[in-house]
Design a protein around this motif. Structure first.
Motif, PDB file in Angstrom:
ATOM      1  N   SER A  45       0.859  -1.180   0.000  1.00 35.14           N
ATOM      2  CA  SER A  45       0.000   0.000   0.000  1.00 35.14           C
ATOM      3  C   SER A  45       0.899   1.236   0.000  1.00 35.14           C
ATOM      4  CB  SER A  45      -0.953  -0.005   1.195  1.00 35.14           C
ATOM      5  OG  SER A  45      -0.263  -0.195   2.398  1.00 35.14           O
ATOM      6  N   CYS A  48       2.974   2.517   3.319  1.00 34.73           N
ATOM      7  CA  CYS A  48       3.480   1.414   4.131  1.00 34.73           C
ATOM      8  C   CYS A  48       5.008   1.411   4.104  1.00 34.73           C
ATOM      9  CB  CYS A  48       2.904   0.113   3.573  1.00 34.73           C
ATOM     10  SG  CYS A  48       3.644  -1.383   4.197  1.00 34.73           S
ATOM     11  N   CYS A  51       6.620  -1.917   3.466  1.00 30.21           N
ATOM     12  CA  CYS A  51       6.470  -2.324   2.067  1.00 30.21           C
ATOM     13  C   CYS A  51       7.683  -1.895   1.241  1.00 30.21           C
ATOM     14  CB  CYS A  51       5.197  -1.749   1.465  1.00 30.21           C
ATOM     15  SG  CYS A  51       3.680  -2.407   2.187  1.00 30.21           S
ATOM     16  N   LEU A  88      -5.040  -9.309   4.315  1.00 35.36           N
ATOM     17  CA  LEU A  88      -5.597  -8.385   5.302  1.00 35.36           C
ATOM     18  C   LEU A  88      -4.639  -7.272   5.696  1.00 35.36           C
ATOM     19  CD1 LEU A  88      -7.288 -11.016   7.640  1.00 35.36           C
ATOM     20  CD2 LEU A  88      -8.341  -9.669   5.821  1.00 35.36           C
ATOM     21  N   LYS A  89      -3.339  -7.480   5.487  1.00 34.88           N
ATOM     22  CA  LYS A  89      -2.332  -6.485   5.874  1.00 34.88           C
ATOM     23  C   LYS A  89      -1.281  -6.377   4.778  1.00 34.88           C
ATOM     24  CE  LYS A  89      -2.691  -7.473  10.794  1.00 34.88           C
ATOM     25  NZ  LYS A  89      -1.980  -7.880  11.993  1.00 34.88           N
ATOM     26  N   THR A  90      -0.611  -5.232   4.772  1.00 35.17           N
ATOM     27  CA  THR A  90       0.527  -5.063   3.866  1.00 35.17           C
ATOM     28  C   THR A  90       1.770  -4.814   4.708  1.00 35.17           C
ATOM     29  OG1 THR A  90       0.100  -2.692   3.608  1.00 35.17           O
ATOM     30  CG2 THR A  90      -0.859  -4.163   1.964  1.00 35.17           C
ATOM     31  N   THR A  92       2.064  -8.233   2.392  1.00 41.51           N
ATOM     32  CA  THR A  92       1.836  -9.676   2.379  1.00 41.51           C
ATOM     33  C   THR A  92       2.610 -10.200   1.188  1.00 41.51           C
ATOM     34  OG1 THR A  92      -0.327  -9.643   3.441  1.00 41.51           O
ATOM     35  CG2 THR A  92       0.130 -11.514   2.008  1.00 41.51           C
ATOM     36  N   VAL A 107       3.196 -12.441   6.226  1.00 41.83           N
ATOM     37  CA  VAL A 107       2.765 -11.063   6.430  1.00 41.83           C
ATOM     38  C   VAL A 107       3.876 -10.342   7.179  1.00 41.83           C
ATOM     39  CG1 VAL A 107       1.057  -9.580   7.548  1.00 41.83           C
ATOM     40  CG2 VAL A 107       0.343 -11.730   6.503  1.00 41.83           C
TER      41      VAL A 107
END
Length: 123
Positions: A45, A48, A51, A88-90, A92, A107
């Motif tokens: 995202s 993030c 990320c 559900l989360k970044t 992932t 994750v």
């Protein structure tokens, strides 16, 4: 990389059922060609921080291992795929084998050594 999902919990009636087959993804699902040996798929995202670090780690590993590619997917742009895969989360990260089957899922920000070890299951 720590796997999510997986085999049923021992001691439950689920022991008699076969585990659900791993999801299979292709170039149309991902918007890019799969690697000849394995593919590292990262759901990210925009804001993030982990990320960005994950992008660097996966890019380095993909550059080191022949036949492995890294595909980053913006979770907000691909909500249908995110929902289908239960992201559900970044970040992932999914590790796909050459046929596009998910062999590992994690994750959070992975360590390079863990990514390399996870690729051992895919190649």
């Amino acid at each position: 990389m720590a796997a999510e999902g997986g085999a049923p919990v021992r001691g439950q009636d689920d022991d008699r059922r076969a585990a659900a087959p791993a999801p299979r993804l292709d170039a149309a699902d991902l918007g890019a060609e799969l690697g000849a040996r394995a593919t590292l798929v990262q759901f990210s995202s925009a804001f993030c921080a982990p990320c960005r670090a994950t992008r660097r780690v996966l890019g380095e590993v993909a550059g080191m291992v022949p036949g492995v590619v890294h595909i980053e997917i913006d979770a907000e742009d691909r909500l249908r795929l995110v929902r289908a895969l239960g992201v559900l989360k970044t970040p992932t990260v999914l590790v796909l084998d050459a046929d596009g089957r998910v062999v590992r899922r994690a994750v959070g920000q992975p360590r390079k050594a863990d990514v390399i070890a996870a690729l051992g299951e895919a190649v």
